[in-house]
Enzyme design. Sequence first.
Site, PDB file in Angstrom:
ATOM      1  N   THR A 189       0.872  -1.179   0.000  1.00  0.00           N
ATOM      2  CA  THR A 189       0.000   0.000   0.000  1.00  0.00           C
ATOM      3  C   THR A 189       0.906   1.224   0.000  1.00  0.00           C
ATOM      4  O   THR A 189       2.078   1.128   0.373  1.00  0.00           O
ATOM      5  CB  THR A 189      -0.872   0.036   1.270  1.00  0.00           C
ATOM      6  OG1 THR A 189       0.006   0.054   2.399  1.00  0.00           O
ATOM      7  CG2 THR A 189      -1.770  -1.178   1.353  1.00  0.00           C
ATOM      8  N   GLU A 334      -5.671  -3.274  -2.012  1.00  0.00           N
ATOM      9  CA  GLU A 334      -6.242  -4.431  -1.309  1.00  0.00           C
ATOM     10  C   GLU A 334      -7.416  -5.060  -2.050  1.00  0.00           C
ATOM     11  O   GLU A 334      -7.887  -6.127  -1.673  1.00  0.00           O
ATOM     12  CB  GLU A 334      -6.711  -4.018   0.092  1.00  0.00           C
ATOM     13  CG  GLU A 334      -5.604  -3.626   1.038  1.00  0.00           C
ATOM     14  CD  GLU A 334      -5.306  -2.130   1.016  1.00  0.00           C
ATOM     15  OE1 GLU A 334      -5.437  -1.514  -0.062  1.00  0.00           O
ATOM     16  OE2 GLU A 334      -4.928  -1.591   2.071  1.00  0.00           O
ATOM     17  N   LYS A 441     -14.232  17.877   9.749  1.00  0.00           N
ATOM     18  CA  LYS A 441     -15.285  17.927  10.752  1.00  0.00           C
ATOM     19  C   LYS A 441     -15.430  19.366  11.237  1.00  0.00           C
ATOM     20  O   LYS A 441     -14.573  19.884  11.931  1.00  0.00           O
ATOM     21  CB  LYS A 441     -14.935  17.008  11.915  1.00  0.00           C
ATOM     22  CG  LYS A 441     -16.148  16.450  12.546  1.00  0.00           C
ATOM     23  CD  LYS A 441     -15.960  15.028  13.002  1.00  0.00           C
ATOM     24  CE  LYS A 441     -17.335  14.466  13.290  1.00  0.00           C
ATOM     25  NZ  LYS A 441     -17.358  13.570  14.408  1.00  0.00           N
ATOM     26  N   TRP A 446     -19.957  17.089   8.785  1.00  0.00           N
ATOM     27  CA  TRP A 446     -18.873  16.711   7.897  1.00  0.00           C
ATOM     28  C   TRP A 446     -18.883  17.512   6.606  1.00  0.00           C
ATOM     29  O   TRP A 446     -19.934  17.727   6.014  1.00  0.00           O
ATOM     30  CB  TRP A 446     -19.004  15.222   7.533  1.00  0.00           C
ATOM     31  CG  TRP A 446     -18.596  14.311   8.633  1.00  0.00           C
ATOM     32  CD1 TRP A 446     -18.457  14.637   9.955  1.00  0.00           C
ATOM     33  CD2 TRP A 446     -18.279  12.918   8.524  1.00  0.00           C
ATOM     34  NE1 TRP A 446     -18.072  13.538  10.660  1.00  0.00           N
ATOM     35  CE2 TRP A 446     -17.958  12.464   9.821  1.00  0.00           C
ATOM     36  CE3 TRP A 446     -18.224  12.025   7.466  1.00  0.00           C
ATOM     37  CZ2 TRP A 446     -17.595  11.144  10.070  1.00  0.00           C
ATOM     38  CZ3 TRP A 446     -17.872  10.705   7.710  1.00  0.00           C
ATOM     39  CH2 TRP A 446     -17.552  10.270   9.003  1.00  0.00           C
TER      40      TRP A 446
HETATM   41  P1  AMP Z   1      -4.271   2.711  -3.592  1.00  0.00           P
HETATM   42  O1  AMP Z   1      -4.291   1.469  -2.805  1.00  0.00           O
HETATM   43  O2  AMP Z   1      -2.983   3.462  -3.489  1.00  0.00           O
HETATM   44  O3  AMP Z   1      -4.695   2.507  -4.990  1.00  0.00           O
HETATM   45  O4  AMP Z   1      -5.334   3.704  -2.921  1.00  0.00           O
HETATM   46  C1  AMP Z   1      -6.683   3.331  -2.774  1.00  0.00           C
HETATM   47  C2  AMP Z   1      -7.498   4.535  -2.376  1.00  0.00           C
HETATM   48  O5  AMP Z   1      -7.531   5.491  -3.435  1.00  0.00           O
HETATM   49  C3  AMP Z   1      -8.950   4.202  -2.130  1.00  0.00           C
HETATM   50  O6  AMP Z   1      -9.161   3.659  -0.853  1.00  0.00           O
HETATM   51  C4  AMP Z   1      -9.596   5.560  -2.322  1.00  0.00           C
HETATM   52  O7  AMP Z   1      -9.470   6.374  -1.164  1.00  0.00           O
HETATM   53  C5  AMP Z   1      -8.781   6.173  -3.415  1.00  0.00           C
HETATM   54  N1  AMP Z   1      -9.469   5.984  -4.692  1.00  0.00           N
HETATM   55  C6  AMP Z   1      -9.219   5.062  -5.634  1.00  0.00           C
HETATM   56  N2  AMP Z   1     -10.040   5.221  -6.692  1.00  0.00           N
HETATM   57  C7  AMP Z   1     -10.844   6.259  -6.404  1.00  0.00           C
HETATM   58  C8  AMP Z   1     -11.919   6.916  -7.080  1.00  0.00           C
HETATM   59  N3  AMP Z   1     -12.303   6.541  -8.282  1.00  0.00           N
HETATM   60  N4  AMP Z   1     -12.512   7.947  -6.460  1.00  0.00           N
HETATM   61  C9  AMP Z   1     -12.127   8.355  -5.229  1.00  0.00           C
HETATM   62  N5  AMP Z   1     -11.124   7.789  -4.548  1.00  0.00           N
HETATM   63  C10 AMP Z   1     -10.485   6.756  -5.119  1.00  0.00           C
END
Ligand code: AMP
Length: 551
Positions: A189, A334, A441, A446
């Site tokens: 991650t 994940e 917040k 929110w």
């Molecule tokens: P990663 O594991 O680095 O790909 O990050 C995943 C996170 O990116 C998710 O939990 C979201 O918070 C954000 N994310 C991914 N795709 C989107 C999307 N289409 N719109 C908003 N947030 C997104």
Amino acid sequence: MEVAAVEGLMQDYELSLQHVLWRIERLHQKKEVVTKRDEGIHRTTYGEMVPRINRLAGVLKQIGVKPGDRVATLAWNNNRHLELYYAVPCMGAVLHTLNLRLFPQHLEFIINDAEDKVLFVDQSLLPLLKPLIGKIPSIKTYVLMAEGNPAAADGMPAMLDYETMLAAESESYPWPKISERMAAAMCYTSGTTGNPKGVVYSHRSQFIHTMGVLQGDNLGLTEADSLLPVVPMFHANSWGLPYAAGMAGAKVVFPGRFSADAKSIVELAQEEEVTFLAGVPTVWIGLASYLKESGQRLPKVRTVVCGGSAVPRSLMETMDSVGLRILHAWGMTETSPLGSVARVAAGTREEDELRLRLTQGRVAPGVEIRITDPTSGEELPWDGVAFGEIQVRGPWIARGYHNGYDPDKLTEDGWFRTGDVAKISPEGYIQIVDRTKDVIKSGGEWISSVELENAVMAHPKIIEAAVIGLPHAKWDERPVVYAVPRPEFKGQVTEEEIKDFLKDKVARWWLPDEVRFIDEVPKTSVGKFDKKVLRANATPIKEGMKQEARK
Ligand code: AMP
């Protein structure tokens, strides 16, 4: 009355990436794999690649890689990286794609945590590796993927040469029997909170995810496509697209180290008749500007998959105006990563289309989703109003992390907590409000930083904007906008102008306390807005400070 269980009579066929390898060998021999390199375009076919993949598996065996060993790659999107995508998991080892945009200390942590045994590195990335030497003792063998003449590697450990090693091996390899639950690949991650955590994909999860990616109502990649994945091969396996391309038999066009250069992407897409692009919003913001300025167009492109962050409305509209149709998708490392896709259901009224394409879409078949109240943990209705944490489950969703980190990521009943906050409409369209840690917040209510950002980015003089909540004496937190003016409007846009613009677009109490102009929004290693950096460097809100003083 008890019903006696009767077993189905289907074969226990192990779902593994060897099947994808089998398909590229048998069915897609002629399909091209093109890579932009420094010295020009490198062109090969699956037919030419398969013997090299066999040789590569021989190399891995030769250097002592055993089933379950982690084999790391520090590489761009290119044909050799694709060879590793097949050879490593298909010979029973685990492909660990390292994120080349991380700081050295993060890479060091990740390599040690994964206990990678071998590291394959692109020559142009040697400078990245240099500070790690002496700190990553698990790596026993380095393999250099050279371009042109291998550079004299100053101060580096001895390295084997990729091509020399391949040449010494046999064109056939006795692939072992793979059990579908074996680990195939791992990605970390991005570690925006705490240390990065290793997500370990199995052959089974990769196989089913590949089928999911290909589905017409998901990303819908087909044999007829020419795919250009701008999304790096280290970002959640390039969103599963390399294997999907192999399964379908799509042509693949890799940008090499030129993925951040809009001009190169456009030229490559034109020359290779690309039909399918994929990348995060920041990539398309740059590309859309380039297309507008240069007058160039990409008429052959039918889909631009965009995910990783919310797609701003302004971006969707600009891309529409240059003839590029964004397909918005949501997911995370994940979730392999495909979680949901914003395809608009048949029969949708035309005037609703844009709004729905801007949502995170509907959950992918194979994955189940729910939203839950952050305090009570109770499931919330899909009424388009209630919002809570997204939780998911399914065959390509993580159930834990390498080395057992964060054991509470799964709920007691087995759902994965995503940390994303969303509402879901009765039709199932997901609308992400924020990350749990980014939501602002204010006075007990929110404010969605994502919605505010989108509203600011719709201003014609603004190219990028990120919103964070800063401490406020009276309201707890208040929103502050960090906005980047378009180059031609630098120094010519005022805070008042932005606030005025927002007045009829967001609730009054959502209006930011301050608008701060910056040259660029800091980005994470995968190109998302890095609000952690903004927060760390933020000066307090002026008004909030006064009230603090008054207290
Ligand atoms: P990663 O594991 O680095 O790909 O990050 C995943 C996170 O990116 C998710 O939990 C979201 O918070 C954000 N994310 C991914 N795709 C989107 C999307 N289409 N719109 C908003 N947030 C997104």
